[in-house]
Design an enzyme around this catalytic site. Structure first.
Site, PDB file in Angstrom:
ATOM      1  N   HIS A  96       0.844  -1.196   0.000  1.00 37.34           N
ATOM      2  CA  HIS A  96       0.000   0.000   0.000  1.00 37.34           C
ATOM      3  C   HIS A  96       0.882   1.250   0.000  1.00 37.34           C
ATOM      4  CE1 HIS A  96       0.537   0.463   4.388  1.00 37.34           C
ATOM      5  NE2 HIS A  96       0.364  -0.842   4.443  1.00 37.34           N
ATOM      6  N   ASP A 108       2.885   5.884 -21.862  1.00 37.87           N
ATOM      7  CA  ASP A 108       2.669   5.800 -23.297  1.00 37.87           C
ATOM      8  C   ASP A 108       3.942   5.285 -23.965  1.00 37.87           C
ATOM      9  OD1 ASP A 108       4.411   8.033 -23.772  1.00 37.87           O
ATOM     10  OD2 ASP A 108       2.744   9.424 -23.538  1.00 37.87           O
ATOM     11  N   TYR A 127       0.476  12.968 -23.619  1.00 40.69           N
ATOM     12  CA  TYR A 127       0.187  13.074 -22.189  1.00 40.69           C
ATOM     13  C   TYR A 127      -0.688  11.904 -21.733  1.00 40.69           C
ATOM     14  CZ  TYR A 127       1.923  17.821 -22.880  1.00 40.69           C
ATOM     15  OH  TYR A 127       2.688  18.911 -23.210  1.00 40.69           O
TER      16      TYR A 127
END
Length: 146
Positions: free
Chosen positions: A22, A30, A131
């Site tokens: 966690h 990308d 982006y």
């Protein structure tokens, strides 16, 4: 192949998702992201779109509920523009599985790179959207009771 596991999830990616604790973050990048320059643990998911990976990861992944925005995406560089449909596509992929999607933080480009450097791993995808990178912060997996 395993039953119930999305075919977009490689054994290497499944292992990394299971190893994460966690608060750990994973970058889904990308195809243009400088992953190997920024990180030593890079997983290839060539030809797979990030929305597809989000649909595959979300049933197995608890997004951090103790932070306001457990998702982070790169904000546009000053003078540039970004396509908000990319974020909408990602959130729709998560909501398709979870019923809703967590909030997204927009992060300046070099601050995003700094976070990527300390992430648990970076997954290079076939995503071509400008982006189009996203960081997922893992939360505490709920304990199942009888």
């Amino acid at each position: 192949m395993l039953k119930g596991i999305h075919p977009a999830l490689s054994p290497e990616l499944l292992k990394v998702l299971a190893e994460m604790g966690h608060g750990d973050e994973i970058v889904l990048s990308d195809a243009h992201f400088p992953a190997h320059q920024l990180h030593h643990k890079v997983i290839r998911a060539d030809g797979i779109q990030i929305a597809t990976l989000l649909e595959a990861i979300t049933p197995l992944f608890e997004y951090d509920q103790y932070v306001e925005r457990p998702l982070a995406m790169m904000q546009a560089v000053h003078g540039d523009s970004l396509d908000l449909a990319v974020e909408e596509r990602y959130l729709a992929a998560i909501a398709k599985i979870n019923g809703k999607a967590p909030l997204v933080e927009r992060v300046e480009r070099f601050a995003f790179y700094d976070r990527a450097k300390i992430a648990y791993a970076v997954v290079i995808t076939g995503e071509l959207a400008k982006y189009g990178n996203i960081i997922l912060k893992k939360g505490v997996t709920p304990v199942l009771t009888d």
